[in-house]
Design a protein around this motif. Structure first.
Motif, PDB file in Angstrom:
ATOM      1  N   LYS A   1      62.283  10.092  18.529  1.00 37.29           N
ATOM      2  CA  LYS A   1      63.036  11.295  18.448  1.00 37.29           C
ATOM      3  C   LYS A   1      63.533  12.266  19.402  1.00 37.29           C
ATOM      4  CE  LYS A   1      63.155  14.877  15.206  1.00 37.29           C
ATOM      5  NZ  LYS A   1      62.243  15.903  14.177  1.00 37.29           N
ATOM      6  N   ARG A   2      62.811  12.113  20.609  1.00 33.85           N
ATOM      7  CA  ARG A   2      63.114  12.907  21.570  1.00 33.85           C
ATOM      8  C   ARG A   2      64.473  12.345  22.500  1.00 33.85           C
ATOM      9  NH1 ARG A   2      58.578  15.593  25.327  1.00 33.85           N
ATOM     10  NH2 ARG A   2      60.183  17.114  26.231  1.00 33.85           N
TER      11      ARG A   2
ATOM     12  N   THR B   1      67.426  13.227  20.427  1.00 31.03           N
ATOM     13  CA  THR B   1      67.877  14.279  20.633  1.00 31.03           C
ATOM     14  C   THR B   1      68.529  14.633  22.045  1.00 31.03           C
ATOM     15  OG1 THR B   1      66.171  15.136  19.165  1.00 31.03           O
ATOM     16  CG2 THR B   1      67.297  16.873  20.622  1.00 31.03           C
ATOM     17  N   ALA B   2      68.015  14.107  23.040  1.00 28.66           N
ATOM     18  CA  ALA B   2      68.474  14.014  24.359  1.00 28.66           C
ATOM     19  C   ALA B   2      69.819  13.363  24.527  1.00 28.66           C
ATOM     20  CB  ALA B   2      67.628  13.363  25.255  1.00 28.66           C
TER      21      ALA B   2
ATOM     22  N   THR C   1      72.580  15.333  22.491  1.00 26.61           N
ATOM     23  CA  THR C   1      73.008  16.778  23.565  1.00 26.61           C
ATOM     24  C   THR C   1      73.824  16.278  24.381  1.00 26.61           C
ATOM     25  OG1 THR C   1      70.617  17.746  22.769  1.00 26.61           O
ATOM     26  CG2 THR C   1      71.877  18.675  24.804  1.00 26.61           C
TER      27      THR C   1
END
Length: 50
Positions: A2-3, A6-7, A10
């Motif tokens: 998930k990280r 998200t990165a 972004t």
């Protein structure tokens, strides 16, 4: 995982926003102005030598 998503999201969002900034050519019609007539310079007399 998930990280990473998200990165990645972004980075893509920021890249898209930065790519959309600035004027990329004529986005508007320029105003039509009448051409300025060229005026001839007044004739000057040659300097007289004595």
């Amino acid at each position: 995982m998930k990280r990473l998503f998200t990165a990645l999201f972004t980075v893509v969002a920021i890249s898209t926003l930065l790519a959309g900034c600035g004027q990329k050519g004529p986005l508007f019609l320029p105003e039509e102005t009448a051409p300025v007539p060229v005026q001839a310079e007044p004739a000057t007399e040659p300097a007289q030598t004595e």
